[in-house]
Design a protein around this motif. Structure first.
Motif, mmCIF file in Angstrom:
data_model
loop_
_atom_site.group_PDB
_atom_site.id
_atom_site.type_symbol
_atom_site.label_atom_id
_atom_site.label_comp_id
_atom_site.label_asym_id
_atom_site.label_seq_id
_atom_site.Cartn_x
_atom_site.Cartn_y
_atom_site.Cartn_z
ATOM 1 N N GLU A 105 0.836 -1.207 0.000
ATOM 2 C CA GLU A 105 0.000 0.000 0.000
ATOM 3 C C GLU A 105 0.872 1.259 0.000
ATOM 4 N N GLU A 106 2.016 1.161 0.623
ATOM 5 C CA GLU A 106 2.927 2.315 0.627
ATOM 6 C C GLU A 106 3.469 2.569 -0.778
ATOM 7 N N GLU A 107 3.865 1.486 -1.468
ATOM 8 C CA GLU A 107 4.370 1.630 -2.837
ATOM 9 C C GLU A 107 3.276 2.077 -3.800
ATOM 10 N N LEU A 164 -1.548 5.495 -3.006
ATOM 11 C CA LEU A 164 -2.938 5.816 -3.356
ATOM 12 C C LEU A 164 -3.507 6.802 -2.339
ATOM 13 N N PRO A 165 -3.844 8.004 -2.771
ATOM 14 C CA PRO A 165 -4.401 8.996 -1.833
ATOM 15 C C PRO A 165 -5.725 8.516 -1.236
ATOM 16 N N VAL A 166 -5.993 8.905 -0.022
ATOM 17 C CA VAL A 166 -7.234 8.495 0.644
ATOM 18 C C VAL A 166 -8.446 9.098 -0.053
ATOM 19 N N GLU A 167 -8.240 10.183 -0.781
ATOM 20 C CA GLU A 167 -9.368 10.828 -1.457
ATOM 21 C C GLU A 167 -9.825 10.068 -2.700
ATOM 22 N N SER A 168 -9.052 9.102 -3.167
ATOM 23 C CA SER A 168 -9.404 8.352 -4.368
ATOM 24 C C SER A 168 -10.637 7.494 -4.142
ATOM 25 N N LYS A 169 -11.423 7.312 -5.195
ATOM 26 C CA LYS A 169 -12.557 6.395 -5.136
ATOM 27 C C LYS A 169 -12.096 4.936 -5.164
#
Length: 586
Positions: free
Chosen positions: A542-544, A547-552
């Motif tokens: 997940e770090e690599e 993915l921003p938390v705002e993404s759907k």
């Protein structure tokens, strides 16, 4: 003082080495650049800057060669991330355009996601789907919820699709279909090159039209030129005729097909099979041309008739089909239990199934059981209703020979023309017309040899029973009588023109090719499986993933699913790690 200097130098040396040994910092990511749009901030979205289209036009954003337009954009500067809404359009140079209702773009990973009426265009094709992923680093697009690609010649649909921008290739998987005004193509996996219109088929595939159905398990079809090349269990169905071969070339434009190696043409209406190692089929002309150990096998009266020649040609509609065999032609019919076999040889053979005639042309010889018949031309006529042999006609220099069952001599009859009649496929009556002459070993009722009958007559009627002469009738009998064996020397016991060809007789179907070399078959140029180009989504933490938390999207959306894997790929060589086997037989 000297020791202090040494310590100082060593310390500087270690510090210098340590400085060089540290990894270089990653270059700073280029931030997305917003060129136009009405700017606002909302308290409930502290991390976002909102841009909305205004009177001057839509929101306009650029980032490292990509341009984006939309009605409204939420820009997260810290995450280098954009969420775009309404009339979204993303362009990469002049090669790719993507429109949708919604899109996301990650400037750190150069990864785009679009949903809602997605239209992806490249110079030659248009892709429509509801969800699309686009990796700008890989230059690949991917969907797995169904998509439609519109080409200049056809429309392609599939459940899963992947586009490779560098090679201009689509890879379609699962329920792949090409719809064209002239045909429909179905395949479990298809690689389509948008520049050429070429489609590579993998797995059980069909191309169905009004006039033909192509089947193969590996093949290539040019969707713009309407030509194809098929290997691995390939065949073409033409209504009542099916063509099989190790490889098949197909041209829809002129209704032509050719097959190479182990070919078979199955004619269900006429109950026949044609085999060979090269064939050409002209559908509109109802014509087939076969070479290289060509043989036609026809079922008649529950028995198989084999016709072989260096070249076979079959023409005509099913109800009026004609077979021609050229060069070293041969025919063989084994016969049902209790029947005599029939075989023959000639330079060429002609057969018309409608009227039930077979012609042996140029230097023909025919055997019915032990009886040998020769002449300039031989015709065999069959009853078109019962399919049994009916009449034999030998034109010019007719000669019938059969070895005597007891002596070492030959029973012979010759004349200008011979007509024979069959009963249950066995020759039982023979008429010899014009300049007829007979020489046969005559016996009494006790089957005791009484002499040799050598008689000349205008015509002769001869009756046979179980291949032996049971009676003779002379019309306008000339000179002749029964001579004791002692009165006729060995060399005088044959008629002029006598040629015994018994060693050429076909005793079994394999003798059709006796004395002929086995053809050297060309090596078939196969179609290799596509190379393993890896999965679309990389295995990442997940770090690599960044993915921003705002993404759907969620991390689960970036996982490769087993049911979406490519079923047909080239196996890796021995020694490679993580070998991915082809899921179906290579």
């Amino acid at each position: 003082m000297q020791n202090t200097l040494k310590i100082t130098v060593l310390t500087l040396l270690f510090v210098t080495i340590g400085a060089f040994a540290q990894p270089a910092p990653e270059p700073a990511k280029t931030k997305v650049d917003i060129k136009s749009g009405y700017l606002e901030k909302r308290p409930e979205l502290p991390d976002a800057i909102i841009y909305t289209k205004d009177d001057e036009g839509p929101v306009y954003i650029i980032h490292e060669g990509v341009e984006m337009w939309c009605d409204q954009a939420y820009v997260y500067i810290n995450d280098n991330f954009v969420k775009a809404y309404g009339d979204v359009r993303i362009e990469q140079a002049d090669t790719i355009t993507m429109t949708s209702n919604y899109a996301e773009y990650n400037g750190n990973t150069q990864f785009a996601f679009a949903s809602g009426d997605v239209v992806f265009k490249e110079p030659k094709t248009t892709l429509k789907t509801d969800t699309l992923y686009f990796d700008r680093v890989k230059q690949q697009a991917f969907y797995r919820t169904g998509g439609t690609v519109i080409d200049s010649a056809s429309t392609l649909t599939s459940r899963i699709g992947r586009y490779y921008a560098e090679s201009k290739k689509y890879q379609f998987i699962s329920n792949v279909k090409i719809k064209n005004p002239e045909y429909t193509l179905n395949s479990p996996q298809l690689d389509f090159y948008s520049e050429t219109g070429g489609a590579f088929l993998y797995g059980p595939s069909t191309i169905v039209s009004e006039t033909s159905t192509v089947y193969c398990e590996r093949g290539y079809y040019d969707t713009r030129d309407n030509t194809g090349y098929f290997v691995k269990n390939s065949k073409i169905d033409y209504e009542n005729r099916t063509l099989y071969g190790d490889s098949i070339f197909f041209n829809r434009n002129n209704a032509f097909a050719s097959a190479t190696n182990n070919i078979k043409v199955l004619d269900t209406l006429n109950k026949s099979i044609i085999r060979g190692h090269y064939a050409e089929v002209w559908r509109e002309k109802d014509s087939i041309y076969i070479t290289k150990r060509a043989v036609a096998i026809t079922l008649r009266d529950n028995d198989s008739i084999y016709i072989h020649a260096d070249t076979l040609q079959i023409t005509g509609k099913p109800e009026d089909r004609i077979l021609k065999g050229f060069y070293q032609a041969r025919i063989f019919k084994k016969g049902l239990p209790g029947e005599e076999s029939l075989s023959g040889k000639a330079d060429s053979i002609f057969t018309n199934e409608k009227i039930g005639i077979t012609k042996l042309l140029r230097n023909p010889v025919l055997w019915n059981g032990e009886s040998q018949m020769t002449g300039d031309t031989i015709h065999l006529l069959s009853n078109t209703i019962t399919e049994k042999l009916d009449t034999l006609k030998v034109f010019k220099n007719a000669f019938l020979i059969k070895k005597d069952t007891i002596s070492t001599g030959f029973n012979q009859v010759k004349g200008e023309r011979l007509t024979g009649l069959f009963t249950n496929n066995e020759l039982d009556t023979v008429f010899i017309n014009k300049n007829a002459e007979v020489m046969y070993y005559s016996r009494n009722d006790k089957d005791e040899l009484i002499g040799i009958n050598n008689t000349v007559s205008s015509s002769i009627e001869m009756y046979l029973k179980q291949q032996s002469i049971s009676g003779l009738k002379f019309v306008k009998k000339g000179k002749g009588k029964i001579y004791p064996l002692s009165k006729i020397p060995e060399e005088a016991r044959i008629l002029s023109g006598f040629i015994w060809r018994g060693e050429e007789r076909l005793l079994r179907k394999e003798d059709l090719f006796k004395g002929k070399p086995v053809p050297v078959l060309p090596k078939i140029k196969g179609i290799p499986l596509p190379k393993d180009e890896g999965e679309f989504f990389e295995e990442q933490t997940e770090e690599e993933l960044n993915l921003p938390v705002e993404s759907k999207l969620t991390p689960a959306d970036f996982k490769n699913r087993e049911e979406d894997a490519t079923p047909f790929i080239e196996p890796k060589k021995d020694g490679d790690q993580d070998t991915k086997e082809e899921k179906s037989e290579n």
